[in-house]
Design a protein around this motif. Structure first.
Motif, PDB file in Angstrom:
ATOM      1  N   MET A 173       0.781  -0.979   0.027  1.00  0.00           N
ATOM      2  CA  MET A 173       0.069  -0.090  -0.010  1.00  0.00           C
ATOM      3  C   MET A 173       0.569   1.375  -0.043  1.00  0.00           C
ATOM      4  O   MET A 173       0.556   2.280  -0.694  1.00  0.00           O
ATOM      5  N   LEU A 174       2.019   1.369   0.543  1.00  0.00           N
ATOM      6  CA  LEU A 174       2.880   2.315   0.697  1.00  0.00           C
ATOM      7  C   LEU A 174       3.644   2.614  -0.591  1.00  0.00           C
ATOM      8  O   LEU A 174       3.724   3.764  -1.051  1.00  0.00           O
ATOM      9  N   ASN A 175       3.962   1.423  -1.125  1.00  0.00           N
ATOM     10  CA  ASN A 175       4.550   1.713  -2.506  1.00  0.00           C
ATOM     11  C   ASN A 175       3.408   2.273  -3.674  1.00  0.00           C
ATOM     12  O   ASN A 175       3.961   2.839  -4.452  1.00  0.00           O
ATOM     13  N   ILE A 176       2.286   1.518  -3.301  1.00  0.00           N
ATOM     14  CA  ILE A 176       1.171   2.019  -4.361  1.00  0.00           C
ATOM     15  C   ILE A 176       0.817   3.685  -4.159  1.00  0.00           C
ATOM     16  O   ILE A 176       0.732   4.315  -5.185  1.00  0.00           O
ATOM     17  N   SER A 177       1.006   3.982  -2.923  1.00  0.00           N
ATOM     18  CA  SER A 177       0.459   5.381  -2.659  1.00  0.00           C
ATOM     19  C   SER A 177       1.617   6.395  -3.281  1.00  0.00           C
ATOM     20  O   SER A 177       1.391   7.303  -3.616  1.00  0.00           O
ATOM     21  N   ILE A 178       2.954   5.784  -2.750  1.00  0.00           N
ATOM     22  CA  ILE A 178       4.172   6.694  -3.562  1.00  0.00           C
ATOM     23  C   ILE A 178       3.993   6.690  -5.084  1.00  0.00           C
ATOM     24  O   ILE A 178       4.115   7.917  -5.460  1.00  0.00           O
ATOM     25  N   GLN A 179       3.465   5.856  -5.760  1.00  0.00           N
ATOM     26  CA  GLN A 179       3.480   5.825  -6.982  1.00  0.00           C
ATOM     27  C   GLN A 179       2.462   6.631  -7.604  1.00  0.00           C
ATOM     28  O   GLN A 179       2.504   7.203  -8.464  1.00  0.00           O
ATOM     29  N   LYS A 180       1.113   6.603  -6.843  1.00  0.00           N
ATOM     30  CA  LYS A 180       0.266   7.595  -7.247  1.00  0.00           C
ATOM     31  C   LYS A 180       0.518   8.933  -7.002  1.00  0.00           C
ATOM     32  O   LYS A 180       0.237   9.641  -7.828  1.00  0.00           O
ATOM     33  N   PHE A 181       1.281   9.450  -5.932  1.00  0.00           N
ATOM     34  CA  PHE A 181       1.615  10.639  -5.801  1.00  0.00           C
ATOM     35  C   PHE A 181       2.686  11.134  -6.581  1.00  0.00           C
ATOM     36  O   PHE A 181       2.461  12.080  -7.295  1.00  0.00           O
ATOM     37  N   LYS A 182       3.400  10.172  -7.055  1.00  0.00           N
ATOM     38  CA  LYS A 182       4.619  10.565  -8.252  1.00  0.00           C
ATOM     39  C   LYS A 182       3.801  10.907  -9.574  1.00  0.00           C
ATOM     40  O   LYS A 182       4.139  11.736 -10.211  1.00  0.00           O
ATOM     41  N   ASN A 183       2.844   9.968  -9.865  1.00  0.00           N
ATOM     42  CA  ASN A 183       1.839  10.305 -10.956  1.00  0.00           C
ATOM     43  C   ASN A 183       1.297  11.426 -11.027  1.00  0.00           C
ATOM     44  O   ASN A 183       1.272  12.203 -11.781  1.00  0.00           O
ATOM     45  N   THR A 184       0.721  11.867  -9.865  1.00  0.00           N
ATOM     46  CA  THR A 184      -0.296  13.258  -9.714  1.00  0.00           C
ATOM     47  C   THR A 184       0.784  14.224  -9.938  1.00  0.00           C
ATOM     48  O   THR A 184       0.440  15.313 -11.092  1.00  0.00           O
ATOM     49  N   LEU A 185       2.057  14.182  -9.331  1.00  0.00           N
ATOM     50  CA  LEU A 185       2.924  15.455  -9.698  1.00  0.00           C
ATOM     51  C   LEU A 185       3.526  15.140 -11.009  1.00  0.00           C
ATOM     52  O   LEU A 185       3.446  16.507 -11.448  1.00  0.00           O
ATOM     53  N   TYR A 186       3.591  14.004 -11.646  1.00  0.00           N
ATOM     54  CA  TYR A 186       3.829  14.149 -12.924  1.00  0.00           C
ATOM     55  C   TYR A 186       2.692  14.893 -13.919  1.00  0.00           C
ATOM     56  O   TYR A 186       3.111  15.721 -14.898  1.00  0.00           O
ATOM     57  N   ASP A 187       1.623  14.586 -13.810  1.00  0.00           N
ATOM     58  CA  ASP A 187       0.392  15.466 -14.513  1.00  0.00           C
ATOM     59  C   ASP A 187       0.462  16.593 -14.127  1.00  0.00           C
ATOM     60  O   ASP A 187       0.334  17.406 -15.225  1.00  0.00           O
ATOM     61  N   LEU A 188       0.546  17.201 -13.057  1.00  0.00           N
ATOM     62  CA  LEU A 188       0.629  18.415 -12.376  1.00  0.00           C
ATOM     63  C   LEU A 188       1.618  19.198 -13.247  1.00  0.00           C
ATOM     64  O   LEU A 188       1.356  20.418 -13.698  1.00  0.00           O
ATOM     65  N   ALA A 189       2.738  18.767 -13.168  1.00  0.00           N
ATOM     66  CA  ALA A 189       4.086  19.285 -14.058  1.00  0.00           C
ATOM     67  C   ALA A 189       3.741  19.587 -15.411  1.00  0.00           C
ATOM     68  O   ALA A 189       4.470  20.300 -16.006  1.00  0.00           O
ATOM     69  N   SER A 190       3.041  18.433 -15.966  1.00  0.00           N
ATOM     70  CA  SER A 190       2.782  18.632 -17.516  1.00  0.00           C
ATOM     71  C   SER A 190       1.653  19.694 -17.789  1.00  0.00           C
ATOM     72  O   SER A 190       1.915  20.146 -19.003  1.00  0.00           O
ATOM     73  N   ILE A 191       0.952  19.867 -16.847  1.00  0.00           N
ATOM     74  CA  ILE A 191      -0.043  21.049 -17.107  1.00  0.00           C
ATOM     75  C   ILE A 191       0.516  22.286 -17.211  1.00  0.00           C
ATOM     76  O   ILE A 191       0.437  23.259 -18.127  1.00  0.00           O
ATOM     77  N   GLY A 192       1.438  22.499 -16.147  1.00  0.00           N
ATOM     78  CA  GLY A 192       2.505  23.733 -16.119  1.00  0.00           C
ATOM     79  C   GLY A 192       3.190  23.970 -17.619  1.00  0.00           C
ATOM     80  O   GLY A 192       3.122  25.026 -18.064  1.00  0.00           O
ATOM     81  N   LYS A 193       3.783  22.952 -17.794  1.00  0.00           N
ATOM     82  CA  LYS A 193       4.638  23.017 -18.985  1.00  0.00           C
ATOM     83  C   LYS A 193       3.633  23.154 -20.296  1.00  0.00           C
ATOM     84  O   LYS A 193       4.288  23.902 -21.169  1.00  0.00           O
TER      85      LYS A 193
END
Length: 379
Positions: free
Chosen positions: A199-219
């Motif tokens: 669950m910790l690994n999944i949560s970290i990966q989801k957080f990373k994916n969200t950050l990637y999406d947010l960064a993509s919006i700004g870019k």
């Protein structure tokens, strides 16, 4: 008299016995000022007083430059207008005129060089009050600029925040890996059996994916993600995306068919094309119907010489007609029972529109969706 002036051309004829009287008394929407060739005012309509506050007595015998605001007088705008009217026969402009009380009033004006049957030469200046329209336009421009500034600030914040949060989440990921290494076998086994580590690994990966999406919006919006365009192979990029989504494709048993023979290549940013295909394909898999195996068709065609159409069609959950307008909005999620960030299609739309194209949706709830992307191709 100069041979370059309008006086040498055929001059319009007017009947002074009826024309001036009717215009001065009946003009409502337009103000009318009659001047001689030197700009001395000879008459004015009642509507001029309504617009600018000057009675007929205030104007007759005075130079029409008194109607101009000080800034335009310094630029010799009254003299420029007279000269142009004499040379070309007319002059049209939008500018401020000075109200009798000192207010600046936006006016649309046209000055016409003419002559009556007795040979008297006149300049008739017709004015329309566009002050309210101009003020509304200025307010709208100001409001739009404020929205643009707010939007830019928001996007800069999103991009900066997502960037700044990458290091802490990577540190947490590294610390978790270190903790796992330090655990004895029995403790590690208990944690694995409880599912906590997963669950910790999944949560970290989801957080990373969200950050990637947010960064993509700004870019995408700020242009940071813009790259030089090159001749890109649709099939090659799709194969890369399929490799990245290999686990999802295998787990869902999705069948993917591609047809690129009509338009195999496009002049486009490879990274942006990959982002488009990745988001559309991953969505088609993610929102598959539980009642059937996912089937996804990806096709390109040449609409015209400078327009390529990319279609991504699936047989998934589909989207109801009332929700079609929401799918491209940031953070909008139609199928809330399935995990997602609600930014993927917004990213696709921004990339496409930033490059002069457009995206359309055809979808029916329970039957599937087709996304149509029109790429405006430049040499």
């Amino acid at each position: 008299m100069s041979h370059n002036t309008f006086q040498d051309k055929e001059i319009k004829q007017i009947d002074t016995s009826t024309f001036f009287t009717e215009v001065m008394e009946n003009s409502q929407a337009a103000g009318v000022i009659v001047m001689n060739v030197n700009g001395i005012m000879l008459d004015s309509s009642i509507s001029v007083q309504k617009v600018l506050g000057y009675a007929k007595e205030d104007l007759i015998g005075n130079y029409y430059g008194l109607l101009f605001v000080p800034e335009d007088r310094l630029k010799n705008l009254p003299e420029v207008e007279l000269k142009t009217v004499k040379q070309k026969g007319s002059f049209i402009d939008d500018n401020y005129l000075l109200h009798k009380k000192g207010a600046y009033i936006w006016i649309h004006g046209e000055s016409i060089y003419t002559q009556d049957k007795e040979g008297n030469i006149f300049i008739i200046k017709v004015i329309f009050d566009i002050n309210e329209k101009k003020l509304l336009e200025e307010q709208l421009t100001h409001s739009n600029q404020k929205l643009v500034n707010i939007n830019n600030d928001l996007e800069n914040f999103i991009y900066t925040a997502s960037h700044d949060l990458k290091a802490p989440i990577n540190n947490i990921d590294g610390l978790l890996a270190s903790v796992k290494e330090e655990l004895d076998s029995e403790c590690k086994k208990k944690l694995e059996e409880s599912g906590i580590l997963e669950m910790l690994n999944i949560s970290i990966q989801k957080f990373k994916n969200t950050l990637y999406d947010l960064a993509s919006i700004g870019k995408t919006q700020s242009g940071i993600a813009e790259e030089l365009k090159s001749r890109v192979d649709f099939k090659e990029v799709l194969d890369q995306v399929k490799f990245d989504l290999m686990d999802d494709i295998e787990n869902s048993h999705a069948k993917i068919y591609d047809y690129f023979t009509e338009a195999s290549f496009i002049n486009f940013s490879r990274k942006n094309l990959r982002s488009i295909l990745y988001n559309l394909l991953s969505n088609a898999i993610k929102y598959a119907s539980p009642e059937r195996i996912p089937e996804i068709i990806i096709r390109t065609s040449k609409v015209r010489e400078d327009l390529i159409l990319l279609e991504v069609k699936d047989n998934g959950l589909g989207i109801s007609t009332k929700d079609h307008g929401k799918v491209f909005s940031m953070y909008e999620r139609i199928h809330t029972h399935i995990e997602g960030t609600g930014v993927g299609l917004n990213i696709v739309k921004r990339i496409v529109e930033n490059n002069g194209g457009k995206i359309e949706l055809e979808s029916q709830e329970g039957k599937g969706s087709t996304f149509k992307i029109y790429f405006k191709e430049e040499e």
